[in-house]
Design a protein around this motif. Structure first.
Motif, short mmCIF file in Angstrom:
data_model
loop_
_atom_site.label_atom_id
_atom_site.label_comp_id
_atom_site.label_asym_id
_atom_site.label_seq_id
_atom_site.Cartn_x
_atom_site.Cartn_y
_atom_site.Cartn_z
N PHE A 150 55.64 -49.74 12.73
CA PHE A 150 55.25 -51.13 12.49
C PHE A 150 56.18 -51.78 11.46
CE2 PHE A 150 51.03 -49.77 14.26
CZ PHE A 150 51.19 -50.50 15.44
N ALA A 151 56.70 -51.01 10.53
CA ALA A 151 57.72 -51.54 9.60
C ALA A 151 58.99 -51.88 10.37
CB ALA A 151 58.01 -50.52 8.50
N TYR A 152 59.35 -51.03 11.33
CA TYR A 152 60.51 -51.30 12.21
C TYR A 152 60.29 -52.59 12.99
CZ TYR A 152 63.58 -50.77 16.30
OH TYR A 152 64.49 -50.98 17.30
N MET A 153 59.08 -52.76 13.53
CA MET A 153 58.77 -54.00 14.27
C MET A 153 58.93 -55.22 13.37
SD MET A 153 55.45 -53.08 16.64
CE MET A 153 55.26 -54.79 17.16
N PHE A 154 58.39 -55.14 12.16
CA PHE A 154 58.46 -56.26 11.23
C PHE A 154 59.92 -56.57 10.88
CE2 PHE A 154 58.56 -57.97 6.90
CZ PHE A 154 57.76 -59.10 7.07
N LYS A 155 60.68 -55.54 10.55
CA LYS A 155 62.09 -55.71 10.17
C LYS A 155 62.91 -56.34 11.29
CE LYS A 155 66.10 -53.04 8.70
NZ LYS A 155 66.63 -51.70 8.45
N ASN A 165 61.63 -58.19 13.76
CA ASN A 165 60.94 -59.37 14.29
C ASN A 165 60.45 -59.16 15.73
OD1 ASN A 165 59.89 -61.93 13.86
ND2 ASN A 165 61.69 -62.93 14.75
N ILE A 166 59.82 -58.01 15.97
CA ILE A 166 59.30 -57.67 17.29
C ILE A 166 57.80 -57.99 17.30
CG2 ILE A 166 58.88 -55.80 18.94
CD1 ILE A 166 61.32 -54.36 17.62
N SER A 167 57.39 -58.83 18.22
CA SER A 167 55.98 -59.20 18.33
C SER A 167 55.22 -58.16 19.15
CB SER A 167 55.84 -60.57 18.99
OG SER A 167 56.22 -60.49 20.36
N ASN A 168 53.91 -58.20 19.04
CA ASN A 168 53.08 -57.33 19.86
C ASN A 168 53.30 -57.60 21.34
OD1 ASN A 168 51.99 -56.18 17.58
ND2 ASN A 168 50.03 -57.22 17.74
N ASN A 169 53.47 -58.87 21.70
CA ASN A 169 53.71 -59.22 23.11
C ASN A 169 55.02 -58.64 23.60
OD1 ASN A 169 51.32 -60.63 23.37
ND2 ASN A 169 52.24 -62.61 22.88
N GLU A 170 56.05 -58.73 22.78
CA GLU A 170 57.35 -58.16 23.17
C GLU A 170 57.25 -56.65 23.34
OE1 GLU A 170 61.82 -57.42 21.42
OE2 GLU A 170 60.71 -59.15 20.65
N LEU A 171 56.58 -56.00 22.40
CA LEU A 171 56.40 -54.55 22.48
C LEU A 171 55.67 -54.18 23.77
CD1 LEU A 171 56.33 -51.63 21.46
CD2 LEU A 171 54.31 -52.26 20.10
N ALA A 172 54.59 -54.89 24.06
CA ALA A 172 53.81 -54.60 25.27
C ALA A 172 54.66 -54.73 26.52
CB ALA A 172 52.60 -55.54 25.34
N GLU A 173 55.42 -55.79 26.59
CA GLU A 173 56.25 -56.02 27.77
C GLU A 173 57.39 -55.01 27.88
OE1 GLU A 173 57.50 -60.12 28.08
OE2 GLU A 173 55.47 -60.82 27.65
N LYS A 174 58.10 -54.80 26.79
CA LYS A 174 59.27 -53.93 26.83
C LYS A 174 58.90 -52.46 27.08
CE LYS A 174 63.65 -53.04 24.57
NZ LYS A 174 64.60 -53.49 23.57
N ALA A 175 57.81 -52.01 26.47
CA ALA A 175 57.41 -50.61 26.61
C ALA A 175 56.45 -50.40 27.79
CB ALA A 175 56.76 -50.11 25.32
N GLY A 176 55.94 -51.50 28.36
CA GLY A 176 55.02 -51.37 29.48
C GLY A 176 53.66 -50.82 29.07
N ILE A 177 53.20 -51.23 27.89
CA ILE A 177 51.89 -50.78 27.41
C ILE A 177 50.99 -52.00 27.22
CG2 ILE A 177 52.83 -48.70 26.34
CD1 ILE A 177 52.70 -50.10 23.64
N SER A 178 49.70 -51.76 27.15
CA SER A 178 48.76 -52.87 27.02
C SER A 178 48.65 -53.35 25.58
CB SER A 178 47.38 -52.47 27.53
OG SER A 178 46.74 -51.61 26.63
N ARG A 179 48.25 -54.58 25.43
CA ARG A 179 48.02 -55.13 24.09
C ARG A 179 46.85 -54.41 23.42
NH1 ARG A 179 50.02 -58.51 27.43
NH2 ARG A 179 51.73 -59.89 26.89
N ASN A 180 45.87 -53.99 24.22
CA ASN A 180 44.74 -53.23 23.66
C ASN A 180 45.21 -51.91 23.05
OD1 ASN A 180 42.84 -55.14 24.31
ND2 ASN A 180 42.31 -54.20 26.26
#
Length: 75
Positions: A19-24, A26-41
């Motif tokens: 999550f520190a990597y995401m913050f550094k 600027n990766i949003s939860n939506n971007e993570l979900a789409e790029k990794a193919g995982i659900s927001r839940n």
């Protein structure tokens, strides 16, 4: 007793480093979900420190070209 022993044997992990990597980066939860193919839940579960399936962790590693140790750590 089996359930008590099983709980005691579980490895407790956290996702703080990721999550520190995401913050550094600027990766949003939506971007993570789409790029990794995982659900927001699933991301919400991770943010709460709840366990997720290993396939989720591996999908994140692959999507962002990260070693496992950059996504999860033992508490």
């Amino acid at each position: 007793w089996y359930n008590i022993l099983r709980r005691e044997m579980r490895m407790e992990i956290n996702y703080d480093k990721f999550f520190a990597y995401m913050f550094k980066n600027n990766i949003s939860n939506n971007e993570l979900a789409e790029k990794a193919g995982i659900s927001r839940n699933t991301i919400i579960k991770m943010r709460k420190g709840e366990p997720v399936h290993l396939s989720v962790i591996l999908a994140i590693c692959e999507a962002y070209n990260l070693p496992l140790s950059d996504v999860i750590q033992e508490k």
